[in-house]
Structure formats: C-alpha cells, structure tokens
Design a protein around this motif. Structure first.
Motif, short mmCIF file in Angstrom:
data_model
loop_
_atom_site.label_atom_id
_atom_site.label_comp_id
_atom_site.label_asym_id
_atom_site.label_seq_id
_atom_site.Cartn_x
_atom_site.Cartn_y
_atom_site.Cartn_z
N LEU A 242 30.69 35.45 -32.43
CA LEU A 242 31.29 36.77 -33.02
C LEU A 242 31.75 36.75 -34.28
CD1 LEU A 242 32.18 36.87 -29.60
CD2 LEU A 242 33.66 38.61 -30.34
N PHE A 243 31.31 37.84 -35.25
CA PHE A 243 31.48 37.28 -36.67
C PHE A 243 32.32 38.90 -37.02
CE2 PHE A 243 27.86 34.72 -36.09
CZ PHE A 243 28.54 33.34 -36.57
N TRP A 244 33.41 38.62 -38.22
CA TRP A 244 33.95 39.77 -38.57
C TRP A 244 33.16 40.63 -39.42
CZ3 TRP A 244 38.13 42.30 -36.96
CH2 TRP A 244 38.45 43.31 -38.00
N ASN A 245 33.01 41.87 -39.04
CA ASN A 245 32.38 42.79 -40.04
C ASN A 245 33.32 43.72 -40.75
OD1 ASN A 245 30.82 45.07 -40.80
ND2 ASN A 245 29.41 44.79 -39.19
N ALA A 246 33.42 43.39 -41.85
CA ALA A 246 34.52 44.23 -42.95
C ALA A 246 34.25 45.53 -43.14
CB ALA A 246 34.54 43.40 -44.17
N LYS A 247 32.96 45.69 -42.93
CA LYS A 247 32.37 47.09 -43.25
C LYS A 247 33.23 48.03 -42.12
CE LYS A 247 28.40 50.05 -43.93
NZ LYS A 247 26.87 50.34 -43.90
N HIS A 248 32.88 47.59 -40.89
CA HIS A 248 33.37 48.54 -39.62
C HIS A 248 34.66 48.09 -39.38
CE1 HIS A 248 28.90 48.70 -39.23
NE2 HIS A 248 28.94 49.87 -39.11
N GLY A 249 35.34 47.07 -39.90
CA GLY A 249 36.77 46.54 -39.55
C GLY A 249 36.89 46.11 -38.07
N ASN A 250 35.63 45.27 -37.57
CA ASN A 250 35.94 44.76 -36.24
C ASN A 250 34.83 43.72 -36.29
OD1 ASN A 250 36.30 44.42 -33.41
ND2 ASN A 250 36.13 46.57 -33.07
N TYR A 251 34.50 43.06 -34.96
CA TYR A 251 33.59 41.97 -34.86
C TYR A 251 32.29 42.45 -34.58
CZ TYR A 251 37.23 38.38 -35.07
OH TYR A 251 38.14 37.43 -35.37
N THR A 252 31.17 41.56 -34.96
CA THR A 252 29.97 42.07 -34.57
C THR A 252 29.61 40.84 -33.64
OG1 THR A 252 29.18 43.18 -36.50
CG2 THR A 252 27.58 42.09 -35.33
N VAL A 253 28.82 41.04 -32.66
CA VAL A 253 28.55 40.08 -31.59
C VAL A 253 26.99 39.84 -31.89
CG1 VAL A 253 28.30 39.17 -29.40
CG2 VAL A 253 30.28 40.71 -29.85
N MET A 254 26.69 38.41 -31.90
CA MET A 254 25.41 38.04 -32.33
C MET A 254 24.96 37.22 -31.06
SD MET A 254 24.82 39.36 -35.31
CE MET A 254 23.34 38.31 -35.46
N PRO A 255 24.18 37.42 -30.08
CA PRO A 255 23.56 36.85 -28.97
C PRO A 255 22.89 35.53 -29.18
CG PRO A 255 22.46 38.82 -29.16
CD PRO A 255 23.35 39.04 -30.20
N SER A 256 22.82 34.79 -28.34
CA SER A 256 22.29 33.44 -28.81
C SER A 256 21.51 32.83 -27.47
CB SER A 256 23.26 32.46 -28.99
OG SER A 256 22.71 31.02 -29.18
N GLU A 257 20.26 32.04 -27.82
CA GLU A 257 19.66 31.43 -26.70
C GLU A 257 19.94 29.88 -26.62
OE1 GLU A 257 18.63 32.99 -23.80
OE2 GLU A 257 18.69 34.86 -24.52
N GLY A 258 20.92 29.68 -27.29
CA GLY A 258 21.13 28.02 -27.83
C GLY A 258 21.10 27.23 -26.25
N ALA A 259 21.39 27.84 -25.14
CA ALA A 259 21.39 26.92 -23.91
C ALA A 259 20.08 26.57 -23.58
CB ALA A 259 21.91 27.80 -22.87
N HIS A 260 18.95 27.04 -24.42
CA HIS A 260 17.62 26.52 -24.04
C HIS A 260 17.38 25.44 -25.09
CE1 HIS A 260 17.32 29.58 -20.68
NE2 HIS A 260 17.70 30.41 -21.75
N GLY A 261 18.36 24.99 -25.98
CA GLY A 261 17.96 23.82 -26.92
C GLY A 261 18.35 22.78 -26.26
N ASP A 262 17.65 21.48 -26.94
CA ASP A 262 17.88 20.24 -25.92
C ASP A 262 19.26 19.95 -25.68
OD1 ASP A 262 15.38 20.06 -26.45
OD2 ASP A 262 15.32 18.68 -28.32
N PHE A 263 19.45 19.29 -24.65
CA PHE A 263 20.77 18.80 -24.15
C PHE A 263 20.78 17.36 -24.77
CE2 PHE A 263 22.65 15.95 -20.53
CZ PHE A 263 23.98 16.17 -20.97
N GLY A 264 22.26 17.42 -25.58
CA GLY A 264 22.56 16.11 -26.11
C GLY A 264 23.36 15.25 -25.31
N PRO A 265 23.12 14.29 -24.45
CA PRO A 265 23.94 13.61 -23.50
C PRO A 265 24.96 12.67 -24.52
CG PRO A 265 21.79 12.64 -23.76
CD PRO A 265 21.67 13.90 -24.69
N ARG A 266 25.97 12.54 -23.68
CA ARG A 266 27.22 11.69 -24.22
C ARG A 266 27.39 10.66 -23.11
NH1 ARG A 266 32.42 14.88 -25.79
NH2 ARG A 266 31.07 15.92 -27.12
N GLY A 267 27.35 9.59 -23.64
CA GLY A 267 27.68 8.47 -22.54
C GLY A 267 26.43 7.82 -21.56
#
Length: 420
Positions: A242-267
């Motif tokens: 969600l990014f602030w949209n100063a023109k509309h005075g509210n947030y704009t939501v930007m959907p993502s498909e980031g969960a289909h990117g590579d898993f970065g394991p830890r440990g």
C-alpha cells in the motif's frame, strides 16, 4: 426478520450455515476506497506486544440478515423497505478452497444492508459461474422467502487468488477456475462486474479493520502516509503493498505475486527443506513452504529427515490440530517452521518497502495458530532477525495479525459499489 441464536443467525426459520455470524465476527465496515476509511477508533496509546489494539469504546456493529442495516460508527438499525433507489450488489472472496459470497442492499451511497451470505466449497463446482449461479438461486429463495422482491444485482466485485488482468479476468493460481467479468454480465444479466486480486481487497480492508480485530505481534508506531504491507498464508500465500496517493488522499494497493519468487532459506534446517522441495518439484518458491500445502511439505520433509517416512501423512488441517493439541511433536515443529518462515518474509517486506506504516498478516491460517505463535515467539523473532545489520530498521516497523476472516470483504464490498 433475522434473530440471533447462540451466536448464529437464523433466517426464516433456518439456521445460518456459516460460523461468520458468531459474536466474534462483525460486518464489513462501510468505507470509500477513494475518499478515506472508517471503522477503526483512533489509537490512544501504543499497544504492548501480544495485546489487541485498544479502543475508546467498542462499536456495536452487528450483522443480521433481512432487516438490519450496518453502519461503521453506529448501532444496528431496522432496514428500510425497498424504495425506488434500492439496488443490490454482490461481493465475493474466492480462494482455492472456498468461494464466499455476500448480497448487499444499497439504499443510498454508503448505506448498505447485508441481505444474505453463503460459503461454497470450490471442489463442489467445476466452474466459477456454476458456483455463482447457485448463489444467485439461493439469494432468490432467501429474499422471496422474506416477503421481499428480488432485484438483479446492479454490480459485483470478486476478490480472487490469482493474477488479475484489467479488473476483468483472473485465472486462479491454485484452482482450475476462470473468473471473467464479461461472462458474469452475460450469463447473469448484471450490469457491472469487476475482479480484483484477493490481497488487493485485503489491502483496502486493512484500512477499515477494527482495532479489536488486530493482534499486535511487534509494537511500534505506525507513521501516517508511509508504505504498508499485507501478506498471509491460506491455500496460497498472498501479498500486496500500500502506497500513499496524495492526489486521492488515500492509499493505493498494489497487488503482488512475490510469493512465487524463490524461497530464501535461513539456517541449515530450512536449507534442507529447500533441497527437499527442489528434488520433488525442480525448484522451491516461497509459496511451496508458506501456505496450507506448504505446511504439508514441511511436515513431509521433517518425517523424511528423521527417517519416519512410514508415519501416516496428514493434511494441513490435521497437522495444525495435532500441533495445537500437543499430540504430535513433528506437527508442532512443522507449524513453528512455517510461522518462522512467515515471520522472515514479513521482515523482508518491512525492508523492501520500508513499511513504516506497518506490516499486516492476514489469511485463514495464522489466526488459528495464535496459541503456538504466542507460546514460542517464533514468528516475532524471525521477523526481527536480530543478526541482520538492519534489525534496527525492522524494529521500527509495527507487525500486526488481522484476526477477522472477513477482511477481504472489507475491500471487495465498497469496490463493488463504486467500481474500478
């Protein structure tokens, strides 16, 4: 007239079939995506970790069918009779496992009455349209059974788990369904239909969610107009910014498909999990290890790594139940591993977006695992990543769990009324 019966709603002599009418669930606040949001009282003090956000006074917002109007800041009132300007709209939350629909009566802009809602297992319908047609038939029975005239909905909005094209089309990611707005208009005769990503709807819903539905995992001050992130596991793993949209005075939501990117394991153990998935699927993406099927993958990996392949395999619900009851140590370890991965990804998004407006976890899985989340602290610790050079940046970002399963409707319902 609807009446409450032991936390559920009985309509026309029939018991409602969905637990969303329990006293712990509330109707979607009435918000305007374009002009601002309502539904949350101003925060009076910084919440402590593990506490729900406080409110000055708890709003008395309830859902009753066929005769109660919900408003964001007021009490329930009797719905007015259908007038010349009355119209119906439909909101949908379409996931990989269930398709949930709501029928609302709009008396005037911003004033809506919940008429009917129902949940359908997606496995019972070969196509989305067939499920929607079943819902419309059920709506007709419900409305006419209450002695009212059924009017064809003038508009609809469906939040769907998949990539959405021009708010008109979605081929769902974890289900062999296609949602096509033109097909909806042609087959059902509705004037307007829109499609939005499920976590786009959740993003708009976060702007309206009540404080009582927020469980604070990491307390920090949310800075107004700064970026926000929503993410969460269900049948898949949704994400949006969600990014602030100063023109509309509210947030704009930007959907993502980031969960289909590579898993970065830890440990070491997570690296072993990644290799286990890669041997099976050829690669390992984040969603493979952070959703319902991902929990099953983790459990299978743990059994394999311990030489317990002969142990009965369980589905995600069984693993969660066994972990919560303490009857299966492997199940408990699998849940802790999933929550840790979720915490890592929440922390990663805090850095990617510099989300000083907050990171919010939604989805159907995490609230059910709250006892383990609290007792182990695994998600919180993974989020903070104290070994990171940027841990102080992460510490400045609030992390909140949304506990209301209707969060997607908070976004899709006003979207249906105003259109894309």
């Amino acid at each position: 007239m609807a009446r409450t019966l032991k936390g559920k709603v009985q309509v026309g002599g029939r018991r409602g079939n969905e637990d969303a009418f329990s006293s712990q669930r509330r109707a979607a606040p009435l918000v305007s995506i374009a002009s601002g949001c309502s539904g949350s009282a101003a925060r009076t003090s910084k919440p402590r970790m593990g506490q729900r956000r406080p409110t000055q006074q708890r709003d008395q917002v309830s859902v009753s069918l066929m005769g109660a109007t919900t408003s964001p800041r007021g009490a329930t009132t009797t719905a007015r009779a259908q007038g010349e300007n009355c119209q119906y709209i439909v909101a949908g939350d379409i996931g990989g496992t269930n398709a949930r629909f709501q029928l609302w009566q709009v008396d005037k802009p911003g004033q809506r009455t919940l008429v009917f809602r129902k949940k359908y297992p997606t496995a019972s319908f070969p196509t989305f349209i067939e499920a929607l047609l079943e819902f419309e038939n059920d709506c007709k029975l419900e409305v006419r059974g209450g002695g009212r005239e059924y009017l064809k909905p003038s508009a609809a909005a469906f939040a769907a788990a998949g990539v959405v094209v021009e708010n008109k089309f979605c081929k769902m990611t974890n289900l062999d369904w296609i949602i096509n707005s033109e097909e909806v208009q042609q087959r059902l005769g509705w004037k307007r239909a829109s499609v939005l990503n499920d976590f786009e709807a959740v993003g708009y819903g976060v702007l309206a969610v009540e404080e009582a539905d927020q469980h604070v995992i990491h307390p920090a001050k949310a800075i107004p107009k700064e970026p926000k992130v929503v993410l969460g596991p269900g049948t898949g793993f949704g994400q949006a910014q969600l990014f602030w949209n100063a023109k509309h005075g509210n947030y704009t939501v930007m959907p993502s498909e980031g969960a289909h990117g590579d898993f970065g394991p830890r440990g070491e153990k997570q690296r072993g999990l990644s290799e286990f998935i890669e041997r099976q699927k050829g690669y390992c993406e984040l969603e493979h290890v952070c959703c319902g099927p991902g929990l099953e993958n983790i459990y299978d990996y743990l059994l394999s790594s311990k030489g317990e392949e002969g142990k009965d395999r369980m589905v995600a619900q069984g693993i969660s139940e066994a972990a919560l009851s303490g009857s299966d140590e492997d199940a408990h370890e699998a849940v802790v591993m999933l929550l840790s991965i979720l915490g890592q990804e929440a922390g990663n998004w805090a850095l990617r977006s510099l989300a000083r407006g907050g990171v919010y976890i939604a989805g159907g899985i995490t609230p059910k695992l709250l006892p383990i989340l609290q007792s182990t602290g695994c998600l919180h610790e993974a989020f903070l990543h104290r070994q990171s050079r940027f841990s102080q940046v992460i510490e400045s970002v609030p992390l909140v769990l949304i506990t209301n399963d209707d969060i997607g409707f908070f976004g899709s319902c006003p979207y249906a009324e105003r259109g894309p």
